[in-house]
Design a protein around this motif. Sequence first.
Motif, PDB file in Angstrom:
ATOM      1  N   ARG A 138      -1.215   8.639   5.275  1.00  0.00           N
ATOM      2  CA  ARG A 138      -1.660   7.456   6.029  1.00  0.00           C
ATOM      3  C   ARG A 138      -1.569   7.693   7.525  1.00  0.00           C
ATOM      4  O   ARG A 138      -2.459   7.297   8.276  1.00  0.00           O
ATOM      5  CB  ARG A 138      -0.816   6.233   5.652  1.00  0.00           C
ATOM      6  CG  ARG A 138      -1.165   5.690   4.299  1.00  0.00           C
ATOM      7  CD  ARG A 138      -0.415   4.407   3.973  1.00  0.00           C
ATOM      8  NE  ARG A 138      -1.196   3.738   2.958  1.00  0.00           N
ATOM      9  CZ  ARG A 138      -2.187   2.875   3.214  1.00  0.00           C
ATOM     10  NH1 ARG A 138      -2.429   2.481   4.439  1.00  0.00           N
ATOM     11  NH2 ARG A 138      -2.904   2.372   2.240  1.00  0.00           N
TER      12      ARG A 138
ATOM     13  N   HIS B 129       0.832  -1.205   0.000  1.00  0.00           N
ATOM     14  CA  HIS B 129       0.000   0.000   0.000  1.00  0.00           C
ATOM     15  C   HIS B 129       0.868   1.258   0.000  1.00  0.00           C
ATOM     16  O   HIS B 129       1.561   1.537   0.980  1.00  0.00           O
ATOM     17  CB  HIS B 129      -0.911   0.029   1.230  1.00  0.00           C
ATOM     18  CG  HIS B 129      -1.887  -1.107   1.308  1.00  0.00           C
ATOM     19  ND1 HIS B 129      -3.010  -1.169   0.509  1.00  0.00           N
ATOM     20  CD2 HIS B 129      -1.916  -2.215   2.067  1.00  0.00           C
ATOM     21  CE1 HIS B 129      -3.686  -2.268   0.798  1.00  0.00           C
ATOM     22  NE2 HIS B 129      -3.038  -2.926   1.736  1.00  0.00           N
TER      23      HIS B 129
ATOM     24  N   ARG C  97     -11.362  -9.304  11.485  1.00  0.00           N
ATOM     25  CA  ARG C  97     -12.686  -9.208  10.873  1.00  0.00           C
ATOM     26  C   ARG C  97     -13.659  -8.459  11.792  1.00  0.00           C
ATOM     27  O   ARG C  97     -14.392  -7.573  11.366  1.00  0.00           O
ATOM     28  CB  ARG C  97     -13.185 -10.627  10.602  1.00  0.00           C
ATOM     29  CG  ARG C  97     -14.494 -10.723   9.867  1.00  0.00           C
ATOM     30  CD  ARG C  97     -14.828 -12.187   9.669  1.00  0.00           C
ATOM     31  NE  ARG C  97     -14.147 -12.682   8.490  1.00  0.00           N
ATOM     32  CZ  ARG C  97     -14.735 -12.842   7.310  1.00  0.00           C
ATOM     33  NH1 ARG C  97     -16.017 -12.569   7.175  1.00  0.00           N
ATOM     34  NH2 ARG C  97     -14.064 -13.280   6.281  1.00  0.00           N
TER      35      ARG C  97
HETATM   36  P1  AMP Z   1      -6.093   0.868   4.805  1.00  0.00           P
HETATM   37  O1  AMP Z   1      -4.832   0.661   4.016  1.00  0.00           O
HETATM   38  O2  AMP Z   1      -5.849   1.545   6.110  1.00  0.00           O
HETATM   39  O3  AMP Z   1      -7.182   1.524   4.004  1.00  0.00           O
HETATM   40  O4  AMP Z   1      -6.629  -0.588   5.159  1.00  0.00           O
HETATM   41  C1  AMP Z   1      -7.023  -1.429   4.093  1.00  0.00           C
HETATM   42  C2  AMP Z   1      -6.567  -2.841   4.362  1.00  0.00           C
HETATM   43  O5  AMP Z   1      -7.313  -3.344   5.455  1.00  0.00           O
HETATM   44  C3  AMP Z   1      -6.809  -3.824   3.256  1.00  0.00           C
HETATM   45  O6  AMP Z   1      -5.770  -3.828   2.322  1.00  0.00           O
HETATM   46  C4  AMP Z   1      -6.854  -5.117   4.006  1.00  0.00           C
HETATM   47  O7  AMP Z   1      -5.535  -5.543   4.296  1.00  0.00           O
HETATM   48  C5  AMP Z   1      -7.495  -4.751   5.310  1.00  0.00           C
HETATM   49  N1  AMP Z   1      -8.953  -5.009   5.379  1.00  0.00           N
HETATM   50  C6  AMP Z   1      -9.937  -4.343   4.750  1.00  0.00           C
HETATM   51  N2  AMP Z   1     -11.139  -4.826   5.081  1.00  0.00           N
HETATM   52  C7  AMP Z   1     -10.922  -5.835   5.959  1.00  0.00           C
HETATM   53  C8  AMP Z   1     -11.755  -6.749   6.704  1.00  0.00           C
HETATM   54  N3  AMP Z   1     -13.089  -6.704   6.589  1.00  0.00           N
HETATM   55  N4  AMP Z   1     -11.161  -7.653   7.514  1.00  0.00           N
HETATM   56  C9  AMP Z   1      -9.822  -7.696   7.633  1.00  0.00           C
HETATM   57  N5  AMP Z   1      -8.984  -6.871   6.978  1.00  0.00           N
HETATM   58  C10 AMP Z   1      -9.521  -5.955   6.153  1.00  0.00           C
END
Ligand code: AMP
Length: 282
Positions: A99, A39, A150
């Motif tokens: 971030r 990311h 989750r």
């Molecule tokens: P962010 O980079 O802070 O937007 O977080 C996004 C990341 O969170 C995704 O790439 C996944 O790794 C993780 N993620 C998103 N939705 C879920 C979920 N429902 N359960 C677990 N991990 C998640």
Amino acid sequence: MGSADLHIHSTASDGKLSPGQVVKLAAEKRLEVISLTDHDTIAGLAEAINTGRKHDVRVLPGVEVTSIFRERETHLLGYCFEVDDSGLVSLLTEHRQARVKRIEWIIGELNNKGLDLDVDEVKAEARGGNVGRPHVAAVLIRKGYVGSAREAFYRYLGDRVLGPIESSYVSCREAMQVVKSAGGAVVLAHPGVLYTKNELDELTEMGIDGIEVIHPSHNYELQKKYEDYASDHNLLVTGGSDYHGIDKNYTGRFGEVTISKSWVHKLTRMTDRRKQISVNSK
Ligand code: AMP
Ligand code: ZN
Ligand code: FE
Ligand code: FE
């Protein structure tokens, strides 16, 4: 069954394994071509490429850029760009900071709900990698607020719970331009059920080069839908496991969600041409 996986995360962002460990695992799984798509960072790339040389795994430059489309966060995959392109490097530097600010905002929201956690412990969880919501989830688990990532997303971190997320990510259009002028290709990540037909057309018009067709969140129907859409609009097709080394339910199975090397060849042929054109025009 293919032997390429173009969507993988490492400790450079929210993955569990280091770039080197990811590549070694890829070699064990008999993958021939992979791309590390952390990311908003390419900090893991050099280690991945070096390990790939030793273990006979070809590692393509990759990144998953967060960007804003219609006031929502949209993930764009960038591939085969010049890794030292100044426009790309500065976008990623800005996003690293964006971030942190966004996580600070999220933590503020959680503090308002009465949860006790602070920015430093979440940053520590990221161990120098780009921070993201999974790091917040890890702290929430450790402190006993939730039992799993989750549950953390369901109760506290999901887009629906948080509402409009404050952030300073660049627009989709700008992210596309930056990746392309670095000689790379832009692929819409895991479209799944995220976009209406209208939105998809708008993104195509805006200039995506391809669509991620194979992804653990896509069932056969979605794969077919996006493969047809790509072929109708002359777009590249890609895919991968989105492996994070965590939470089997969410991340899919590494080494099993793969694509054929012929898709990769079409991608690299396109980016080779794009880089050739930019050299000739200089
Ligand atoms: P962010 O980079 O802070 O937007 O977080 C996004 C990341 O969170 C995704 O790439 C996944 O790794 C993780 N993620 C998103 N939705 C879920 C979920 N429902 N359960 C677990 N991990 C998640
Ligand atoms: Zn992630
Ligand atoms: Fe994503
Ligand atoms: Fe991803």
